[in-house]
Design a protein around this motif. Structure first.
Motif, PDB file in Angstrom:
ATOM      1  N   SER A  18     -38.149 -52.914  52.497  1.00 57.44           N
ATOM      2  CA  SER A  18     -37.072 -52.272  53.237  1.00 57.44           C
ATOM      3  C   SER A  18     -35.721 -52.940  53.016  1.00 57.44           C
ATOM      4  N   ALA A  19     -35.685 -54.038  52.226  1.00 55.44           N
ATOM      5  CA  ALA A  19     -34.414 -54.731  51.981  1.00 55.44           C
ATOM      6  C   ALA A  19     -33.510 -53.869  51.121  1.00 55.44           C
ATOM      7  N   PRO A  20     -32.194 -53.860  51.324  1.00 57.98           N
ATOM      8  CA  PRO A  20     -31.258 -53.018  50.559  1.00 57.98           C
ATOM      9  C   PRO A  20     -31.214 -53.431  49.093  1.00 57.98           C
ATOM     10  N   HIS A  21     -31.089 -52.422  48.208  1.00 56.93           N
ATOM     11  CA  HIS A  21     -31.027 -52.656  46.756  1.00 56.93           C
ATOM     12  C   HIS A  21     -29.559 -52.873  46.348  1.00 56.93           C
ATOM     13  N   HIS A  22     -29.267 -53.966  45.657  1.00 58.61           N
ATOM     14  CA  HIS A  22     -27.899 -54.333  45.329  1.00 58.61           C
ATOM     15  C   HIS A  22     -27.491 -53.922  43.918  1.00 58.61           C
ATOM     16  N   GLY A  23     -28.250 -53.056  43.153  1.00 57.25           N
ATOM     17  CA  GLY A  23     -27.883 -52.597  41.825  1.00 57.25           C
ATOM     18  C   GLY A  23     -28.461 -53.474  40.731  1.00 57.25           C
ATOM     19  N   ILE A  24     -27.964 -53.231  39.494  1.00 59.75           N
ATOM     20  CA  ILE A  24     -28.450 -53.958  38.330  1.00 59.75           C
ATOM     21  C   ILE A  24     -27.809 -55.339  38.296  1.00 59.75           C
ATOM     22  N   ALA A  32     -32.896 -56.005  29.334  1.00 56.77           N
ATOM     23  CA  ALA A  32     -32.860 -54.747  28.582  1.00 56.77           C
ATOM     24  C   ALA A  32     -32.382 -54.977  27.148  1.00 56.77           C
ATOM     25  N   LEU A  33     -31.378 -55.848  26.984  1.00 54.39           N
ATOM     26  CA  LEU A  33     -30.885 -56.142  25.634  1.00 54.39           C
ATOM     27  C   LEU A  33     -31.951 -56.830  24.805  1.00 54.39           C
ATOM     28  N   PHE A  34     -32.661 -57.783  25.400  1.00 60.84           N
ATOM     29  CA  PHE A  34     -33.704 -58.491  24.660  1.00 60.84           C
ATOM     30  C   PHE A  34     -34.855 -57.561  24.314  1.00 60.84           C
ATOM     31  N   ARG A  35     -35.171 -56.659  25.200  1.00 60.16           N
ATOM     32  CA  ARG A  35     -36.293 -55.738  24.961  1.00 60.16           C
ATOM     33  C   ARG A  35     -35.981 -54.770  23.831  1.00 60.16           C
ATOM     34  N   HIS A  36     -34.701 -54.321  23.701  1.00 63.07           N
ATOM     35  CA  HIS A  36     -34.324 -53.336  22.672  1.00 63.07           C
ATOM     36  C   HIS A  36     -33.461 -53.978  21.589  1.00 63.07           C
TER      37      HIS A  36
END
Length: 228
Positions: A18-24, A32-36
């Motif tokens: 239930s904690a608020p999501h603060h974005g990326i 993401a950069l390392f994965r792609h």
């Protein structure tokens, strides 16, 4: 008896969900950069190759422009000067006069004359080379743009060519040869009429002089009537 820790774990899990999501976060971006990384590296290499190929294969196009003011068109068709001057203004003749001049300006005959004067080998050099005058004339016609603004007597002529040393000389020859053909078409009859007019006056003067000589000879001989 000690309470069971299971309800405590469930309450902590519910709080996290239930904690608020603060974005990326920055970590997500690096992940993401390392994965792609291979996809990004491949697209970068392809972009650099495409840019390099475009730089070495692309040919810049140069353009030169001229504007012609057609104030009037003079057709000299009368044998006797002053009877029909044939002066026509685009204001009176409308678009037909301008269209006629455009036909002269964009004719293949004029383009061929320009190609012969400039040199077909120079014109065709960026297009595979050659010395064919007809092909050079086609290149001139294809790269020449002519337009007339609405309700205007000004003709805009533009010439494009990959060789910056040729674009202006070609346009100059187009304009010069247009004026020559304009005179040939509209005033050639007038030039011949002037010749015929001078010839007629000369023959008329010679005939008058012959009649005067005959009159003097008859008077000196004392002849009143030639039949008698």
């Amino acid at each position: 008896m000690a309470p069971s820790p299971a309800p405590a774990r469930e309450s902590m899990r519910e709080k996290r969900l239930s904690a608020p999501h603060h974005g990326i976060t920055l970590g997500d971006i690096w992940y993401a950069l390392f994965r792609h990384k291979w996809k990004i590296a491949g697209c970068t290499c392809l972009g650099m190759l495409a840019t390099t190929a475009f730089y070495f294969t692309w040919t810049p196009i140069y353009q030169s422009e001229a504007k012609l003011l057609i104030r009037y068109v003079q057709d000299t068709k009368a044998i006797t000067p002053g009877i029909d001057s044939g002066v026509k203004s685009p204001d009176r003749g409308g678009e037909n006069i301008i269209n006629s001049e455009l036909e002269i300006l964009t004719s293949l005959d004029l383009a061929r004359q320009v190609a012969e004067l400039v040199g077909p080998e120079k014109i065709l050099a960026p297009f595979g080379g050659g010395k064919n005058v007809d092909l050079a004339a086609e290149v001139i016609k294809k790269h020449m743009f002519v337009e007339v603004p609405r309700r205007s007597s000004v003709v805009r002529v533009a010439m494009t060519h990959p060789d910056h040393t040729l674009v202006q000389p070609i346009l100059i020859q187009i304009v010069d040869n247009y004026f020559r053909k304009h005179i040939e078409i509209h005033r050639a009859v007038g030039i011949m009429d002037d010749f015929l007019s001078h010839r007629t006056d000369d023959l008329r003067n010679r005939l008058a002089q012959t009649e005067e000589d005959l009159r003097k000879a008859r008077t000196n001989a004392g002849i009143i009537n030639l039949e008698d």
